[in-house]
Structure formats: C-alpha cells, structure tokens
Design an enzyme around this catalytic site. Structure first.
Site, PDB file in Angstrom:
ATOM      1  N   LYS A 196     -11.095 -11.837  -0.199  1.00  0.00           N
ATOM      2  CA  LYS A 196     -10.951 -10.501  -0.075  1.00  0.00           C
ATOM      3  C   LYS A 196     -11.698 -10.302  -1.625  1.00  0.00           C
ATOM      4  O   LYS A 196     -12.320  -9.149  -1.033  1.00  0.00           O
ATOM      5  CB  LYS A 196      -9.789 -10.125  -0.014  1.00  0.00           C
ATOM      6  CG  LYS A 196      -9.264  -8.595  -0.152  1.00  0.00           C
ATOM      7  CD  LYS A 196      -7.674  -8.374  -0.426  1.00  0.00           C
ATOM      8  CE  LYS A 196      -7.035  -8.941  -1.809  1.00  0.00           C
ATOM      9  NZ  LYS A 196      -7.145  -8.218  -2.987  1.00  0.00           N
ATOM     10  N   ASN A 197     -11.686 -10.812  -2.454  1.00  0.00           N
ATOM     11  CA  ASN A 197     -11.576 -10.136  -4.093  1.00  0.00           C
ATOM     12  C   ASN A 197     -13.395 -10.532  -4.075  1.00  0.00           C
ATOM     13  O   ASN A 197     -13.712  -9.776  -4.478  1.00  0.00           O
ATOM     14  CB  ASN A 197     -10.768 -10.969  -4.580  1.00  0.00           C
ATOM     15  CG  ASN A 197      -9.739 -10.391  -4.473  1.00  0.00           C
ATOM     16  OD1 ASN A 197      -9.329  -9.158  -4.500  1.00  0.00           O
ATOM     17  ND2 ASN A 197      -8.435 -11.192  -5.306  1.00  0.00           N
ATOM     18  N   CYS A 242      -0.543   0.123 -10.744  1.00  0.00           N
ATOM     19  CA  CYS A 242       0.167  -0.595 -10.182  1.00  0.00           C
ATOM     20  C   CYS A 242       1.182  -1.186  -9.552  1.00  0.00           C
ATOM     21  O   CYS A 242       2.278  -1.253 -10.789  1.00  0.00           O
ATOM     22  CB  CYS A 242      -0.615  -1.327  -8.623  1.00  0.00           C
ATOM     23  SG  CYS A 242      -0.484  -2.518  -8.856  1.00  0.00           S
ATOM     24  N   ARG A 279      -2.592  -2.105 -15.314  1.00  0.00           N
ATOM     25  CA  ARG A 279      -3.819  -2.621 -14.963  1.00  0.00           C
ATOM     26  C   ARG A 279      -5.233  -1.626 -15.763  1.00  0.00           C
ATOM     27  O   ARG A 279      -5.618  -0.417 -15.110  1.00  0.00           O
ATOM     28  CB  ARG A 279      -4.091  -2.613 -13.686  1.00  0.00           C
ATOM     29  CG  ARG A 279      -3.320  -2.530 -12.225  1.00  0.00           C
ATOM     30  CD  ARG A 279      -3.542  -4.668 -12.800  1.00  0.00           C
ATOM     31  NE  ARG A 279      -4.303  -4.930 -12.021  1.00  0.00           N
ATOM     32  CZ  ARG A 279      -4.411  -4.816 -10.391  1.00  0.00           C
ATOM     33  NH1 ARG A 279      -3.674  -4.793  -9.986  1.00  0.00           N
ATOM     34  NH2 ARG A 279      -6.063  -5.361 -10.239  1.00  0.00           N
ATOM     35  N   ASP A 292      -2.209 -15.124  -8.193  1.00  0.00           N
ATOM     36  CA  ASP A 292      -1.862 -14.675  -7.087  1.00  0.00           C
ATOM     37  C   ASP A 292      -1.151 -15.525  -6.706  1.00  0.00           C
ATOM     38  O   ASP A 292      -1.377 -14.983  -5.544  1.00  0.00           O
ATOM     39  CB  ASP A 292      -3.127 -14.031  -6.869  1.00  0.00           C
ATOM     40  CG  ASP A 292      -4.116 -12.226  -7.128  1.00  0.00           C
ATOM     41  OD1 ASP A 292      -5.499 -12.848  -6.825  1.00  0.00           O
ATOM     42  OD2 ASP A 292      -3.771 -11.784  -7.818  1.00  0.00           O
ATOM     43  N   ARG A 331      -3.242  -5.245   3.903  1.00  0.00           N
ATOM     44  CA  ARG A 331      -4.457  -5.129   2.820  1.00  0.00           C
ATOM     45  C   ARG A 331      -5.443  -6.284   2.494  1.00  0.00           C
ATOM     46  O   ARG A 331      -7.101  -6.247   1.901  1.00  0.00           O
ATOM     47  CB  ARG A 331      -3.926  -4.679   1.549  1.00  0.00           C
ATOM     48  CG  ARG A 331      -3.841  -3.425   1.876  1.00  0.00           C
ATOM     49  CD  ARG A 331      -3.178  -2.218   0.572  1.00  0.00           C
ATOM     50  NE  ARG A 331      -4.742  -2.785  -0.467  1.00  0.00           N
ATOM     51  CZ  ARG A 331      -4.692  -2.351  -1.686  1.00  0.00           C
ATOM     52  NH1 ARG A 331      -2.849  -1.120  -1.808  1.00  0.00           N
ATOM     53  NH2 ARG A 331      -5.504  -2.427  -2.660  1.00  0.00           N
TER      54      ARG A 331
END
Ligand code: EPZ
Length: 419
Positions: free
Chosen positions: A22-23, A119, A124, A307, A400
């Site tokens: 994803k990233n 978030c 962030r 993560d 997501r």
C-alpha cells in the site's frame, strides 16, 4: 456501518499470497504526476486508499484508473498538464494524498494542498516535508488550512531530516527529481517503500543514488519519461499474516514476500519461540505453543516497524510471562490496548510503553477500530478469542490497508464475515 464478525479459535493452515505494498503504491502513484505520457504500475493492491489517490490524480487533471484487462494494474495518462490545487475532501480523508505536493511543485512551481489532519495515532505534522521544499527554494505559506508553496525554480540543496520521516524523504525526492543541480537528504528514511519509489523514478529517467541508506542523492534532470513498474510486496501485510499464524498456533506458507523486508519481524517472532523458515520469496511460519514473553521497541527501518506494533502486542497478550512494548515513532499508537483489555487481555500503559501480562486466552467482545493497524490487531485477537468477536470498523480502516482480508482468511479456514 462496517462490521467484521469472526468466530474464534481457528488454526490457520495453508498458504496466502501477499499483495502489493500500500505505502509504496501510494507514493509511486503520487510520483506519476512527474512523468509525462502513460505510466503503468503493476501489483497495485485493490484498496480504498489507492482509490482515493487515483481520485486525487483525476482532480489534478490526470487520467488514472485500474486497468480493466489486467488485475492490480493502474494506468495513468499525464498529457494535459497538472492543476496545482489538490482537493480538500480527498487530502483530509487520506493523509498520504499530501505526498502530491512535491510533484505538483516540481511541475508547476506552485502547489496548494490542504494541511492533512492528524489521525488516531498522532498529530502527524508535515514540518519536515516543508523544510525540504524550502531548502529547494520554495516559499511556504499557510492560508485557511491550505499549504501554498511556490518557487521561481527549484535548486538542489542539502536537507537534514531531524527524524528519518518516510513521507518527508519521499516528498523531497520527488521535488528534487526535476530541480537544477543535486540534492542530498541527510538522515533519510531507509524503508523499502522509499527504495521502491527511487527505483520507479530512476526507471523513468531520474538520477537517485543511496535510497535505502541514510544519505540519498538526487541529481535533477530536465524531464522524466513514461515507464512501467511493479510495486514491491507489502511487508506489513506479510508480517500481519506471520503473527496470525503464530497467534493461532497454525502452519502458514506466505507467498510473494521479500524476506529481507521482514527480517526484523522474523527475528522478534523467533525470539518469542515462533518457527519461521525462508525459502526464496516464501516464508513458512508455525507455532505449537504460546509465545514467550519478549520486549520490543519500534524504530525507523531497519528497526522493528511501528506498523507491526499493534499486531505483535496482540500476540504478546497470550505470552507466557510479562512483555514490554515501547512505541517510539508515533505518540499515540496504543488505542488497540483498551479494546484488547475488553477481550480479557491484561495490558497497562506506562508512558510510551505497554506492559503486557500474558493471559491464557481472550474472549470475544464488541470492539471498535481506531486506525488501520489497530484494526488488524483486533482481527488477530478475534481469530483466537473464544466466541464470536464483533469488530466495528465505521471508517473502513481494515479495507483501507488490507486487500481482500476476509477472502484470504476464509481460504485459511477462518469463519469471518464483513458486513
Ligand atoms: C509512513 O507515514 C507510512 N504511511 C505509515 O504507515 C508508517 O507508519 C510511517 O511511514 C512510519 O513508518 C505511508 O507511507 C503512506 P513518518 P509517514 O513521516 O510518512 C513525525 C500505515 O499504517 N514527522 O515517517 O506519515 C511523525 O509525527 C501508515 O500504513 C514529523 O514530526 O510517517 C511521526 O511521529 C500509518 N514531521 C514520525 O515522524 C514531519 O514532517 C514518523 O512519521 C513528518 C513526520
């Protein structure tokens, strides 16, 4: 309302194919703004976040879509110039959309992008992104929640990052790709996703060296050219499935993974008594017993990834003994602890550390998802909890970040429903 229902106490048996990162995909799709003509990106995971960045590219005037003829492939056409304003509702929905600021500035010498909100896991800030753009000659203004950057031209320079920020490293790399002269990023992020972005840009004609080390050099070029690129596998999805095999005491073969990228995760699981075996781009993971208690601290790559912290924390809730998990990257990444304790875990928070007293088992409870990896942690807890766990995921965090997670888990014997 999105709900995930999981009937617990399943052993994961079988094999699972890891999707594209994803990233890496989000950064590379932002970088297509720099490339004229048609760009083809393969092994792109089918995720809500990817759909969001595709919508941002469209709002900027590019044509971008998942290919109808090839799975997990996104095609981008960049022929009619780029608008300089990124849409507020899309950038605030997904902070990674902020990564378009560097490429737009490089193409237009002007960019207007909403300041991404904080978030659940932290405030962030984007100060390091902006420090980098200023170092390249941009003037930065804040206006009504938008960041406005403009420059006569971008000139290569040295930028020192006070923290090896992944996003800031990527923003500076993309802005510097078309600058005059050479840019050096000191204390750059070393994550594999940064390397994948550099590989994509170099394939398109950029001149970037040192990606993956703490010093990255970008020699500006006049323009880039159309390119095809395959995104690397998602090391965090791979790590999440490794923990799933460990926590259910199952036996899992993980396909399409780059072992180097999950080395630290494997080391910590081995320390906890989990068996892992690498064979080319496959990893076998199995466990026959409860894990041993261990201590872990999250760090920028190549350290243990933040993560993966919620997922490992969940595993350690069932360890023999007391573990300590210290989160050094984000200031508020323990939201999953409160939910795990509702399922019978015994975790205490002390500052940036979680003290986890292992228990014999977890029991199902209605729980809430606060952010993407906390959602993954609760799914892992649901796999082993006695009874049916109901996970409320109002903001679709799980979808997501994890491609077809229910389908992949069902194929491994899990009774899971996403409604
Ligand atoms: C990327 O976020 C990832 N997201 C995150 O993954 C990941 O957790 C993070 O890197 C760390 O590995 C994407 O790549 C889209 P950072 P990013 O800048 O770039 C501080 C997931 O679950 N910081 O490395 O935003 C920041 O507050 C997501 O997939 C500044 O102070 O992370 C944080 O404490 C979550 N100023 C630390 O650095 C800045 O200008 C790490 O942030 C930028 C960051």
């Amino acid at each position: 309302m999105r709900r995930v229902l999981i009937k617990g106490q399943t052993k994961l048996e079988g094999e699972v194919k890891i999707s594209g990162s994803k990233n890496a995909a989000l950064a590379i799709l932002a970088a297509t703004i720099l490339v004229p003509g048609k760009t083809v990106i393969r092994n792109v995971p089918d995720l809500l976040d990817v759909k969001t960045i595709i919508r941002v590219l469209r709002a900027l005037g590019l044509r971008a879509e998942y290919s109808r003829s090839q799975d997990n492939t996104v095609e981008v056409w960049n022929n009619n110039g780029v608008k300089h304003v990124a849409p507020y509702e899309l950038v605030t929905r997904m902070r990674a959309s902020f990564f378009v600021i560097g490429p737009i500035l490089a193409k237009k010498k002007l960019a207007k992008v909403p300041l991404p909100g904080g978030c659940a896991i932290g405030s962030r800030p984007v100060n390091l992104h902006l420090k980098g753009l200023e170092a390249l000659g941009a003037e930065v203004q804040m206006e009504h929640g938008f960041v406005i950057v403009k420059a006569e031209k971008l000139i290569g320079n040295m930028v020192y990052l006070d923290f090896p920020s992944v996003g800031a490293t990527e923003t500076i790399m993309m802005a510097a790709a078309l600058a005059d002269g050479t840019t050096t990023i000191e204390n750059a992020a070393r994550e594999p996703e940064v390397i994948d972005l550099a590989n994509f840009l170099n394939r398109a004609g950029a001149k970037i060296t040192g990606a993956g080390t703490e010093e990255v050099k970008i020699q500006g070029v006049a323009e880039l050219k159309p390119v095809e690129h395959g995104v690397i596998p998602d090391r965090i999805e791979a790590g999440t499935f490794m923990v799933a095999a460990a926590i259910t005491r199952g036996n899992l073969k993980i396909l399409d993974v780059i072992p180097d990228h999950v080395e630290t995760i494997m080391h910590k699981l081995q320390e906890a008594g989990v068996k892992t075996e690498v064979c080319n781009n496959q990893i076998m993971v199995s466990a026959a017993d409860a894990p041993k208690a261990i201590d872990v601290k999250t760090l920028p790559y190549p350290g243990f990834p933040t993560d993966m912290q919620p997922q490992l924390t969940t595993l350690l809730c069932l360890a023999k003994g007391t573990s300590m998990v210290t989160e050094t990257v984000f200031e508020n990444r323990f939201m999953h602890i409160h939910e795990l304790n509702r399922m019978g875990a015994e975790v205490k928070l002390e500052g940036q550390s979680a003290i986890i007293k292992g228990v014999a088992g977890l029991s199902s409870a209605p729980v809430k998802v606060s952010d993407l990896r906390a959602g993954a942690a609760l799914v892992l807890a649901g796999l082993v909890a006695e009874g049916e766990t109901i996970i409320e995921d109002r903001d679709h965090h799980i979808e997501r970040g994890y491609e077809k997670l229910d389908k992949k888990l069902k194929a491994l014997g899990v009774d899971i429903k996403m409604i």
